[in-house]
Design a protein around this motif. Structure first.
Motif, PDB file in Angstrom:
ATOM      1  N   SER A 126      -5.104 -11.729  -2.931  1.00  0.00           N
ATOM      2  CA  SER A 126      -3.951 -12.594  -2.649  1.00  0.00           C
ATOM      3  C   SER A 126      -4.018 -13.807  -3.565  1.00  0.00           C
ATOM      4  N   GLY A 185       5.159  -6.425   7.058  1.00  0.00           N
ATOM      5  CA  GLY A 185       4.146  -7.252   7.720  1.00  0.00           C
ATOM      6  C   GLY A 185       4.245  -8.717   7.342  1.00  0.00           C
ATOM      7  N   ARG A 239     -11.925  -2.157  10.023  1.00  0.00           N
ATOM      8  CA  ARG A 239     -12.977  -3.009  10.583  1.00  0.00           C
ATOM      9  C   ARG A 239     -14.012  -2.203  11.346  1.00  0.00           C
ATOM     10  N   GLY A 246       0.824  -1.215   0.000  1.00  0.00           N
ATOM     11  CA  GLY A 246       0.000   0.000   0.000  1.00  0.00           C
ATOM     12  C   GLY A 246       0.853   1.258   0.000  1.00  0.00           C
ATOM     13  N   GLY A 274      -4.546   3.929   7.827  1.00  0.00           N
ATOM     14  CA  GLY A 274      -4.041   2.772   8.556  1.00  0.00           C
ATOM     15  C   GLY A 274      -4.367   2.990  10.022  1.00  0.00           C
ATOM     16  N   PRO A 305      -1.421 -10.434  -5.236  1.00  0.00           N
ATOM     17  CA  PRO A 305       0.019 -10.724  -5.155  1.00  0.00           C
ATOM     18  C   PRO A 305       0.262 -12.153  -4.695  1.00  0.00           C
ATOM     19  N   GLY A 306       1.410 -12.677  -5.099  1.00  0.00           N
ATOM     20  CA  GLY A 306       1.908 -13.916  -4.506  1.00  0.00           C
ATOM     21  C   GLY A 306       2.843 -13.547  -3.366  1.00  0.00           C
ATOM     22  N   VAL A 355      -6.622  -5.063  -2.980  1.00  0.00           N
ATOM     23  CA  VAL A 355      -5.492  -6.001  -2.980  1.00  0.00           C
ATOM     24  C   VAL A 355      -5.970  -7.322  -2.380  1.00  0.00           C
ATOM     25  N   SER A 388      -4.995  -5.164   5.278  1.00  0.00           N
ATOM     26  CA  SER A 388      -5.452  -6.522   5.559  1.00  0.00           C
ATOM     27  C   SER A 388      -4.465  -7.106   6.548  1.00  0.00           C
TER      28      SER A 388
HETATM   29  N1  LIG Z   1       3.358  -9.405   1.074  1.00  0.00           N
HETATM   30  C1  LIG Z   1       2.834 -10.519   0.573  1.00  0.00           C
HETATM   31  O1  LIG Z   1       3.546 -11.529   0.344  1.00  0.00           O
HETATM   32  C2  LIG Z   1       1.375 -10.568   0.260  1.00  0.00           C
HETATM   33  C3  LIG Z   1       0.504  -9.545   0.574  1.00  0.00           C
HETATM   34  N2  LIG Z   1      -0.813  -9.642   0.219  1.00  0.00           N
HETATM   35  C4  LIG Z   1      -1.749  -8.558   0.504  1.00  0.00           C
HETATM   36  O2  LIG Z   1      -1.145  -7.304   0.251  1.00  0.00           O
HETATM   37  C5  LIG Z   1      -1.730  -6.326   1.096  1.00  0.00           C
HETATM   38  C6  LIG Z   1      -0.632  -5.533   1.764  1.00  0.00           C
HETATM   39  O3  LIG Z   1       0.163  -6.430   2.540  1.00  0.00           O
HETATM   40  P1  LIG Z   1       1.672  -6.091   2.950  1.00  0.00           P
HETATM   41  O4  LIG Z   1       2.077  -4.816   2.332  1.00  0.00           O
HETATM   42  O5  LIG Z   1       2.462  -7.303   2.720  1.00  0.00           O
HETATM   43  O6  LIG Z   1       1.478  -5.918   4.536  1.00  0.00           O
HETATM   44  P2  LIG Z   1       2.007  -4.869   5.603  1.00  0.00           P
HETATM   45  O7  LIG Z   1       1.701  -5.517   6.917  1.00  0.00           O
HETATM   46  O8  LIG Z   1       3.412  -4.470   5.333  1.00  0.00           O
HETATM   47  O9  LIG Z   1       1.048  -3.614   5.422  1.00  0.00           O
HETATM   48  C7  LIG Z   1      -0.274  -3.655   5.881  1.00  0.00           C
HETATM   49  C8  LIG Z   1      -0.831  -2.258   5.897  1.00  0.00           C
HETATM   50  O10 LIG Z   1      -2.216  -2.326   6.223  1.00  0.00           O
HETATM   51  C9  LIG Z   1      -2.478  -1.574   7.408  1.00  0.00           C
HETATM   52  N3  LIG Z   1      -3.534  -2.304   8.124  1.00  0.00           N
HETATM   53  C10 LIG Z   1      -3.531  -3.586   8.531  1.00  0.00           C
HETATM   54  N4  LIG Z   1      -4.678  -3.902   9.128  1.00  0.00           N
HETATM   55  C11 LIG Z   1      -5.440  -2.787   9.088  1.00  0.00           C
HETATM   56  C12 LIG Z   1      -6.736  -2.477   9.537  1.00  0.00           C
HETATM   57  N5  LIG Z   1      -7.496  -3.376  10.166  1.00  0.00           N
HETATM   58  N6  LIG Z   1      -7.221  -1.226   9.317  1.00  0.00           N
HETATM   59  C13 LIG Z   1      -6.451  -0.307   8.682  1.00  0.00           C
HETATM   60  N7  LIG Z   1      -5.229  -0.537   8.233  1.00  0.00           N
HETATM   61  C14 LIG Z   1      -4.717  -1.765   8.438  1.00  0.00           C
HETATM   62  C15 LIG Z   1      -1.129  -1.508   8.129  1.00  0.00           C
HETATM   63  O11 LIG Z   1      -0.996  -0.383   8.992  1.00  0.00           O
HETATM   64  P3  LIG Z   1      -1.361  -0.505  10.556  1.00  0.00           P
HETATM   65  O12 LIG Z   1      -0.789  -1.811  11.027  1.00  0.00           O
HETATM   66  O13 LIG Z   1      -0.756   0.700  11.183  1.00  0.00           O
HETATM   67  O14 LIG Z   1      -2.850  -0.488  10.596  1.00  0.00           O
HETATM   68  C16 LIG Z   1      -0.199  -1.352   6.933  1.00  0.00           C
HETATM   69  O15 LIG Z   1      -0.229  -0.032   6.451  1.00  0.00           O
HETATM   70  C17 LIG Z   1      -2.650  -7.082   2.060  1.00  0.00           C
HETATM   71  O16 LIG Z   1      -3.985  -6.992   1.582  1.00  0.00           O
HETATM   72  C18 LIG Z   1      -2.153  -8.504   1.973  1.00  0.00           C
HETATM   73  O17 LIG Z   1      -3.147  -9.439   2.284  1.00  0.00           O
HETATM   74  C19 LIG Z   1      -1.322 -10.741  -0.428  1.00  0.00           C
HETATM   75  C20 LIG Z   1      -0.497 -11.793  -0.746  1.00  0.00           C
HETATM   76  C21 LIG Z   1       0.902 -11.784  -0.422  1.00  0.00           C
END
Ligand SMILES: NC(=O)C1=CN([C@@H]2O[C@H](COP(=O)(O)OP(=O)(O)OC[C@H]3O[C@@H](n4cnc5c(N)ncnc54)[C@H](OP(=O)(O)O)[C@@H]3O)[C@@H](O)[C@H]2O)C=CC1
Ligand SMILES: CCCCC/C=C/C(=O)SCCNC(=O)CCNC(=O)[C@H](O)C(C)(C)COP(=O)(O)OP(=O)(O)OC[C@H]1O[C@@H](n2cnc3c(N)ncnc32)[C@H](O)[C@@H]1OP(=O)(O)O
Length: 269
Positions: A148, A198, A70, A27, A45, A191-192, A146, A97
């Motif tokens: 998965s 995170g 949520r 993101g 976030g 994405p894979g 996004v 997520s």
């Molecule tokens: N990296 C990977 O290998 C993969 C990622 N994805 C998908 O890509 C997307 C991004 O993941 P990724 O960048 O890896 O994860 P990160 O954990 O690095 O980033 C997650 C982001 O989402 C925010 N976030 C999480 N939960 C909430 C919530 N309940 N409300 C608001 N904000 C939220 C976090 O900020 P904060 O914690 O401060 O809220 C953070 O900015 C997700 O949808 C994930 O499922 C899918 C497949 C593989």
């Protein structure tokens, strides 16, 4: 992040965007890409200080708004703030997520709800709140959720996440049908395996999980972040003006892999 991703017909479909999950990983990269292309971006976030850090990387075009997706009231407040000056926000990216790896029998009701809440229920509230003023005003818009590769490639330990992301992809198809006639495009990017803060903390830093993933990726490696940005730029650009209800999978072929036991095969004969 370079604006080189948006060239020729790949200009952003609008000049204002809200990006959930914009403080980290995928993101954050997308938010900075959009800002680099001249788009005014609102990042959402849960933790304000992390959103502010991303905003500080821009030239003032990124505004932080804290909300847990949520929480429908918090989502409403974030959109209300984003809409205060320029009206409805035409571009939406939902990258927020959360997931953790756990054997299905060990996922508590609260754990299942936490993951489905951030990967399906919350994204629906975000989409609904985003769409309402656009539909009311008859203004066109484009959303990219996004998803998965797990939506169609099950792995042990991710029952909650797979179910939620498959639901998310079904949801975007339904909304594409309902809202398409009224000017909204809804797509998803799946994405894979990508190394992010995170995902590394929750799964990729564990050797056996990392190696099992690699075994199942036909291209034999994790993705690089710029390999997601091109497909994301396409879905958010005018070039994708006739694309809706689609999922673009960017996973090195993981979703096709037929190897339930990694790369181990029984001997011939
Ligand atoms: N990296 C990977 O290998 C993969 C990622 N994805 C998908 O890509 C997307 C991004 O993941 P990724 O960048 O890896 O994860 P990160 O954990 O690095 O980033 C997650 C982001 O989402 C925010 N976030 C999480 N939960 C909430 C919530 N309940 N409300 C608001 N904000 C939220 C976090 O900020 P904060 O914690 O401060 O809220 C953070 O900015 C997700 O949808 C994930 O499922 C899918 C497949 C593989
Ligand atoms: C092919 C591709 C494969 C890769 C797929 C990648 C998918 C990704 O999503 S990568 C993105 C990763 N980033 C994150 O996950 C960051 C955000 N994560 C979170 O926010 C948490 O993991 C969250 C989903 C659990 C939500 O956080 P929160 O609501 O704050 O959670 P709580 O701590 O309050 O716990 C709620 C509930 O969940 C149980 N739980 C939490 N962690 C685990 C765990 N590791 N194992 C088992 N259970 C866990 C926790 O116990 C609570 O349950 P109850 O106590 O029963 O209420």
């Amino acid at each position: 992040m370079s604006s080189a991703y948006f060239q020729g017909p790949w200009v952003p479909a609008a000049d204002r965007a809200l990006v959930t999950g914009g403080s980290s990983g995928i993101g954050r990269d997308i938010a900075l890409m959009l800002a680099g292309a001249g788009v005014e971006v609102f990042v959402v976030g849960r933790r304000m200080e992390r959103l502010e850090a991303v905003a500080a990387e821009s030239d003032g075009s990124i505004t932080p708004l804290a909300a847990d997706i949520r929480d429908a009231d918090a989502v409403d407040a974030a959109f209300t703030a984003a809409e205060a000056e320029g009206g409805p926000v035409p571009l939406l990216v939902n990258a927020a997520s959360g997931a953790f790896l756990a054997a299905a029998e060990d996922i508590s009701p609260g754990g299942f709800a936490a993951v489905v809440g951030s990967s399906l229920n919350g994204p629906f509230q975000v989409l609904r709140r985003w769409a309402q003023p656009l539909l009311g005003a008859g203004t066109p818009g484009a959303a990219m959720m996004v998803s998965s590769a797990l939506a169609e490639r099950e792995v042990p330990g991710a029952a909650h996440s797979s179910a939620a992301k498959a639901g998310l992809e079904a949801l975007i198809r339904s909304l594409a049908v309902e809202w398409g006639p009224r000017g909204l495009r809804i797509n998803s990017l799946a994405p894979g395996a990508f190394s992010t803060e995170g995902a590394d903390a929750g799964m990729w830093s564990f050797g056996p999980v990392h190696d099992a993933a690699l075994d199942n990726i036909p291209l034999g490696r994790f993705g690089a972040s710029d390999e997601l940005l091109g497909p994301a730029a396409f879905l958010l650009s005018r070039a994708a003006g006739y694309v809706t209800g689609a999922t673009v999978v960017v996973d090195g072929g993981w979703h096709l892999s037929p190897h339930p036991f990694g790369s181990v095969f029984p001997p011939r004969g």
